[in-house]
Design a protein around this motif. Structure first.
Motif, mmCIF file in Angstrom:
data_model
loop_
_atom_site.group_PDB
_atom_site.id
_atom_site.type_symbol
_atom_site.label_atom_id
_atom_site.label_comp_id
_atom_site.label_asym_id
_atom_site.label_seq_id
_atom_site.Cartn_x
_atom_site.Cartn_y
_atom_site.Cartn_z
ATOM 1 N N LYS A 244 0.843 -1.199 0.000
ATOM 2 C CA LYS A 244 0.000 0.000 0.000
ATOM 3 C C LYS A 244 0.877 1.248 0.000
ATOM 4 C CE LYS A 244 -3.819 -2.085 2.475
ATOM 5 N NZ LYS A 244 -4.557 -2.158 3.743
ATOM 6 N N LYS A 245 0.481 2.231 -0.820
ATOM 7 C CA LYS A 245 1.210 3.501 -0.878
ATOM 8 C C LYS A 245 0.377 4.557 -0.155
ATOM 9 C CE LYS A 245 3.742 6.318 -4.153
ATOM 10 N NZ LYS A 245 3.290 7.682 -4.064
ATOM 11 N N LEU A 246 0.925 5.129 0.917
ATOM 12 C CA LEU A 246 0.229 6.150 1.696
ATOM 13 C C LEU A 246 0.456 7.536 1.119
ATOM 14 C CD1 LEU A 246 0.951 5.217 5.414
ATOM 15 C CD2 LEU A 246 -1.272 5.398 4.340
ATOM 16 N N SER A 247 -0.588 8.343 1.076
ATOM 17 C CA SER A 247 -0.442 9.755 0.727
ATOM 18 C C SER A 247 -1.526 10.551 1.448
ATOM 19 C CB SER A 247 -0.513 9.971 -0.789
ATOM 20 O OG SER A 247 -1.756 9.560 -1.284
ATOM 21 N N PHE A 248 -1.454 11.879 1.352
ATOM 22 C CA PHE A 248 -2.394 12.745 2.044
ATOM 23 C C PHE A 248 -3.132 13.616 1.039
ATOM 24 C CE2 PHE A 248 0.809 11.617 5.103
ATOM 25 C CZ PHE A 248 0.064 11.357 6.244
ATOM 26 N N ARG A 249 -4.428 13.830 1.304
ATOM 27 C CA ARG A 249 -5.238 14.722 0.472
ATOM 28 C C ARG A 249 -5.681 15.893 1.338
ATOM 29 N NH1 ARG A 249 -11.307 13.793 -1.688
ATOM 30 N NH2 ARG A 249 -11.727 14.508 0.412
ATOM 31 N N ALA A 250 -5.390 17.094 0.873
ATOM 32 C CA ALA A 250 -5.770 18.304 1.615
ATOM 33 C C ALA A 250 -6.768 19.111 0.800
ATOM 34 C CB ALA A 250 -4.539 19.148 1.909
ATOM 35 N N VAL A 251 -7.875 19.500 1.444
ATOM 36 C CA VAL A 251 -8.858 20.395 0.836
ATOM 37 C C VAL A 251 -8.612 21.769 1.436
ATOM 38 C CG1 VAL A 251 -11.302 20.894 0.529
ATOM 39 C CG2 VAL A 251 -10.517 18.524 0.593
ATOM 40 N N VAL A 252 -8.265 22.736 0.579
ATOM 41 C CA VAL A 252 -7.869 24.067 1.031
ATOM 42 C C VAL A 252 -8.762 25.121 0.372
ATOM 43 C CG1 VAL A 252 -5.949 25.700 1.210
ATOM 44 C CG2 VAL A 252 -5.494 23.260 1.208
ATOM 45 N N ILE A 253 -9.168 26.112 1.152
ATOM 46 C CA ILE A 253 -9.944 27.229 0.612
ATOM 47 C C ILE A 253 -9.078 28.477 0.688
ATOM 48 C CG2 ILE A 253 -12.018 28.625 0.900
ATOM 49 C CD1 ILE A 253 -13.257 26.014 2.123
ATOM 50 N N VAL A 254 -9.005 29.202 -0.440
ATOM 51 C CA VAL A 254 -8.170 30.386 -0.558
ATOM 52 C C VAL A 254 -9.076 31.570 -0.860
ATOM 53 C CG1 VAL A 254 -6.268 31.430 -1.829
ATOM 54 C CG2 VAL A 254 -6.302 28.978 -1.485
ATOM 55 N N GLY A 255 -8.910 32.680 -0.141
ATOM 56 C CA GLY A 255 -9.732 33.860 -0.397
ATOM 57 C C GLY A 255 -9.058 35.118 0.078
ATOM 58 N N ASN A 256 -9.552 36.285 -0.414
ATOM 59 C CA ASN A 256 -8.966 37.561 0.003
ATOM 60 C C ASN A 256 -9.942 38.418 0.801
ATOM 61 O OD1 ASN A 256 -10.696 38.421 -1.999
ATOM 62 N ND2 ASN A 256 -9.135 39.441 -3.210
ATOM 63 N N GLU A 257 -11.114 37.865 1.147
ATOM 64 C CA GLU A 257 -12.150 38.558 1.910
ATOM 65 C C GLU A 257 -12.621 39.835 1.230
ATOM 66 O OE1 GLU A 257 -11.138 39.066 6.027
ATOM 67 O OE2 GLU A 257 -11.193 36.904 6.416
ATOM 68 N N ARG A 258 -12.409 39.946 -0.091
ATOM 69 C CA ARG A 258 -12.885 41.100 -0.842
ATOM 70 C C ARG A 258 -13.577 40.668 -2.122
ATOM 71 N NH1 ARG A 258 -7.426 44.246 -0.078
ATOM 72 N NH2 ARG A 258 -6.904 42.546 -1.436
ATOM 73 N N GLY A 259 -14.175 39.473 -2.105
ATOM 74 C CA GLY A 259 -14.947 39.048 -3.266
ATOM 75 C C GLY A 259 -14.282 38.015 -4.146
ATOM 76 N N GLN A 260 -13.166 37.446 -3.734
ATOM 77 C CA GLN A 260 -12.536 36.381 -4.508
ATOM 78 C C GLN A 260 -12.290 35.183 -3.606
ATOM 79 O OE1 GLN A 260 -9.073 38.277 -6.352
ATOM 80 N NE2 GLN A 260 -10.072 37.873 -8.301
ATOM 81 N N VAL A 261 -12.645 33.998 -4.111
ATOM 82 C CA VAL A 261 -12.469 32.779 -3.331
ATOM 83 C C VAL A 261 -12.279 31.599 -4.280
ATOM 84 C CG1 VAL A 261 -14.921 32.185 -3.138
ATOM 85 C CG2 VAL A 261 -13.376 31.519 -1.321
ATOM 86 N N GLY A 262 -11.540 30.586 -3.825
ATOM 87 C CA GLY A 262 -11.320 29.385 -4.622
ATOM 88 C C GLY A 262 -11.138 28.173 -3.731
ATOM 89 N N VAL A 263 -11.514 27.011 -4.249
ATOM 90 C CA VAL A 263 -11.368 25.748 -3.519
ATOM 91 C C VAL A 263 -10.342 24.904 -4.262
ATOM 92 C CG1 VAL A 263 -12.528 23.644 -2.778
ATOM 93 C CG2 VAL A 263 -13.724 25.815 -2.663
ATOM 94 N N GLY A 264 -9.372 24.388 -3.525
ATOM 95 C CA GLY A 264 -8.336 23.575 -4.149
ATOM 96 C C GLY A 264 -8.117 22.272 -3.409
ATOM 97 N N VAL A 265 -7.649 21.266 -4.157
ATOM 98 C CA VAL A 265 -7.346 19.960 -3.591
ATOM 99 C C VAL A 265 -5.911 19.610 -3.973
ATOM 100 C CG1 VAL A 265 -7.989 17.525 -3.530
ATOM 101 C CG2 VAL A 265 -9.741 19.254 -3.868
ATOM 102 N N GLY A 266 -5.153 19.142 -2.999
ATOM 103 C CA GLY A 266 -3.788 18.729 -3.272
ATOM 104 C C GLY A 266 -3.504 17.376 -2.657
ATOM 105 N N LYS A 267 -2.734 16.552 -3.389
ATOM 106 C CA LYS A 267 -2.330 15.243 -2.859
ATOM 107 C C LYS A 267 -0.817 15.134 -2.921
ATOM 108 C CE LYS A 267 -6.328 12.471 -4.168
ATOM 109 N NZ LYS A 267 -6.794 11.391 -5.040
#
Length: 173
Positions: free
Chosen positions: A35-58
């Motif tokens: 088995k190969k172990l890895s990590f998945r992170a769900v991250v939300i990025v925003g500037n609190e002025r009307g821009q936001v994005g959702v990202g996933v990284g492994k």
């Protein structure tokens, strides 16, 4: 000297972005040797002025997964139209996977009434007064994506009036 100012501005632009990790999951892949172990992170990025994005990284380690998630979130930014009282212009719903999110504008002083990753997305988008409810799935990634989907469909009164070719005053009549 001009290069120093450009670097300072670039750092300043980077500084306004906030990142919040919503979920870190340990995932495995079965390969020939085991088995190969890895990590998945769900991250939300925003500037609190009307821009936001959702990202996933492994990645093989948590820090690498978070970095990839931040980069992915910045690639998938959405512009959110905000009203004078930092709310959304009209009620909306969004879907992401098996999750649905319903949002309504709220009066000043209400705050962000939402749960889980929906709250995080709205806070980093700069929304201060909103009522939201997640329906269906409780998966943080799908709920975050459903929220971004709902925020993408928002339009201001001036945009609607322009599309219809009428003055803004006639929208209320």
């Amino acid at each position: 000297m001009a290069k120093d100012r450009k670097k300072a501005k670039a750092r300043e632009k980077e500084a306004d972005w906030q990142e919040r990790v919503v979920q870190i999951k340990r995932v495995t892949k079965v390969v020939k040797g085991g088995k190969k172990l890895s990590f998945r992170a769900v991250v939300i990025v925003g500037n609190e002025r009307g821009q936001v994005g959702v990202g996933v990284g492994k990645a093989a380690d948590v820090i690498g997964a978070v970095k990839k998630g931040v980069a992915d979130g910045k690639k998938h930014l959405v512009d959110v139209p905000l009203t004078k009282n930092n709310s959304i212009p009209h009620p909306t719903t969004g879907e992401g996977g098996g999750a649905k999110v319903m949002m309504r504008p709220a009066a000043p002083g209400t705050g962000v009434i939402a749960g889980g990753s929906v709250r995080t997305v709205l806070e980093l988008a700069g929304v201060k007064n909103v009522l939201a409810k997640q329906l269906g799935s409780d998966n943080p990634l799908n709920n975050a994506r459903a929220t971004v989907d709902a925020l993408e469909t928002l339009r201001t009164f001036s945009e609607v009036a322009e599309e219809r070719g009428i003055p803004v005053e006639n929208l209320y009549a």
